[in-house]
Design an enzyme around this catalytic site. Structure first.
Site, PDB file in Angstrom:
ATOM      1  N   HIS A 153      -3.312  -5.719   2.677  1.00 47.92           N
ATOM      2  CA  HIS A 153      -2.921  -5.756   4.092  1.00 47.92           C
ATOM      3  C   HIS A 153      -3.503  -7.039   4.685  1.00 47.92           C
ATOM      4  O   HIS A 153      -4.028  -7.888   4.000  1.00 47.92           O
ATOM      5  CB  HIS A 153      -3.557  -4.580   4.835  1.00 47.92           C
ATOM      6  CG  HIS A 153      -3.083  -3.232   4.432  1.00 47.92           C
ATOM      7  ND1 HIS A 153      -1.880  -2.721   4.850  1.00 47.92           N
ATOM      8  CD2 HIS A 153      -3.672  -2.261   3.686  1.00 47.92           C
ATOM      9  CE1 HIS A 153      -1.752  -1.485   4.368  1.00 47.92           C
ATOM     10  NE2 HIS A 153      -2.829  -1.195   3.679  1.00 47.92           N
ATOM     11  N   CYS A 178       0.786  -1.214   0.000  1.00 47.85           N
ATOM     12  CA  CYS A 178       0.000   0.000   0.000  1.00 47.85           C
ATOM     13  C   CYS A 178       0.829   1.281   0.000  1.00 47.85           C
ATOM     14  O   CYS A 178       1.351   1.672  -1.031  1.00 47.85           O
ATOM     15  CB  CYS A 178      -0.999  -0.029   1.147  1.00 47.85           C
ATOM     16  SG  CYS A 178      -2.447   0.978   0.845  1.00 47.85           S
TER      17      CYS A 178
HETATM   18  N1  GLN Z   1      -2.168   6.791   2.502  1.00 50.57           N
HETATM   19  C1  GLN Z   1      -2.329   5.981   1.340  1.00 50.57           C
HETATM   20  C2  GLN Z   1      -3.752   5.991   0.794  1.00 50.57           C
HETATM   21  O1  GLN Z   1      -4.618   6.380   1.452  1.00 50.57           O
HETATM   22  C3  GLN Z   1      -1.925   4.542   1.694  1.00 50.57           C
HETATM   23  C4  GLN Z   1      -2.899   3.919   2.657  1.00 50.57           C
HETATM   24  C5  GLN Z   1      -2.373   2.584   3.220  1.00 50.57           C
HETATM   25  O2  GLN Z   1      -1.171   2.304   3.277  1.00 50.57           O
HETATM   26  N2  GLN Z   1      -3.291   1.748   3.700  1.00 50.57           N
HETATM   27  O3  GLN Z   1      -3.978   5.554  -0.266  1.00 50.57           O
END
Ligand code: GLN
Length: 245
Positions: free
Chosen positions: A197, A100
């Site tokens: 995740h 992510c």
């Molecule tokens: N901040 C980034 C987004 O919102 C990554 C989010 C994350 O790592 N879950 O897309």
């Protein structure tokens, strides 16, 4: 391969920014690699790298997790500084798993939902645009090499692949890179970027073994053929795959 610890072959696993990029269970990826390396008879050597630390002389596997936009902003300047070292390792075939927020910053840029552009380190030919729509929920994808991959996604960024990146998987259930092209993640050489995740590796041990086997073969020439009993992982997979979005 079960030798006494002294003679076990060492595999160094580098975790990028555990203080700032580590959400939705991402730390579990490191724990899975550590445990499976031991089960295969190797000695894991774990390095936690945070902002301002000295980048290690070598690393056999590199992992990194996700984070809120604020976390990405905290690590950004440091990541750009170590970017050329990571790029050289990627070109040399070092296996990496970026989840992510770090997946996005391993790309060309991440334009946040507040229009702030965070330049990426350009290992993956992808670009990400933050939107007001968050893509959230349980997700199932399919990859030719690893089969179904099961996890959880939660991101505002929508990612689009350039010509030099291949999708990591096709979406079966969920959103993935964006709400348009049914692709999830990106792959370049042995670098995997993904939105999954959960963490991703406990429920998808084939991906963990890909990282381990690639690293061991690259460093020592051959890989242990010990079989690990993944019965618990497959029960967890089946349960997670049946969860509603
Ligand atoms: N901040 C980034 C987004 O919102 C990554 C989010 C994350 O790592 N879950 O897309």
């Amino acid at each position: 391969m079960s030798k006494n610890t002294e003679s076990r072959q060492i595999i160094t696993v580098l975790q990028l920014y555990p203080k700032d990029m580590n959400i939705y269970g991402d730390h579990g990826n490191l724990l899975v690699l550590q445990r499976r390396l031991e089960w295969y008879g190797y000695q894991p050597h774990i390095i936690h790298y945070n902002v301002g630390d000295v980048f290690p002389a070598s690393a056999d596997i590199i992992v990194g997790g996700g984070g809120q936009d604020s976390g990405q902003e905290i690590i950004h300047a440091d990541l750009v500084k170590i970017g050329p070292k990571l790029k050289a390792l990627a070109e040399a075939g070092t296996p990496m798993l970026m989840v992510c927020g770090l997946y996005q910053l391993f790309g060309n840029f991440f334009k946040t939902s507040k229009n702030k552009v965070l330049e990426g380190i350009g290992i993956l030919d992808v670009e990400t645009y933050g939107t007001s729509e968050r893509l959230i929920g349980n997700i199932v994808t399919h990859n030719q090499e690893f089969g179904d991959i099961i996890g959880y996604e939660n991101h505002s960024g929508q990612t689009f692949l350039g010509p030099d990146a291949t999708p990591f998987a096709d979406v079966v259930k969920g959103a993935g890179n964006n709400s348009k092209d049914n692709h999830e993640g990106a792959r370049y050489k042995n670098v995997i970027g993904t939105y999954l995740h959960g963490s991703i590796l406990p429920k998808n041990p084939l991906v963990a073994d890909f990282l381990i086997q690639t690293a061991v073969t690259k460093k020592y020439g051959e890989f242990s053929t010990d079989i690990i009993d993944d019965m618990l992982a497959s029960i967890a997979r089946d349960n997670a795959a049946d969860r509603p979005r």
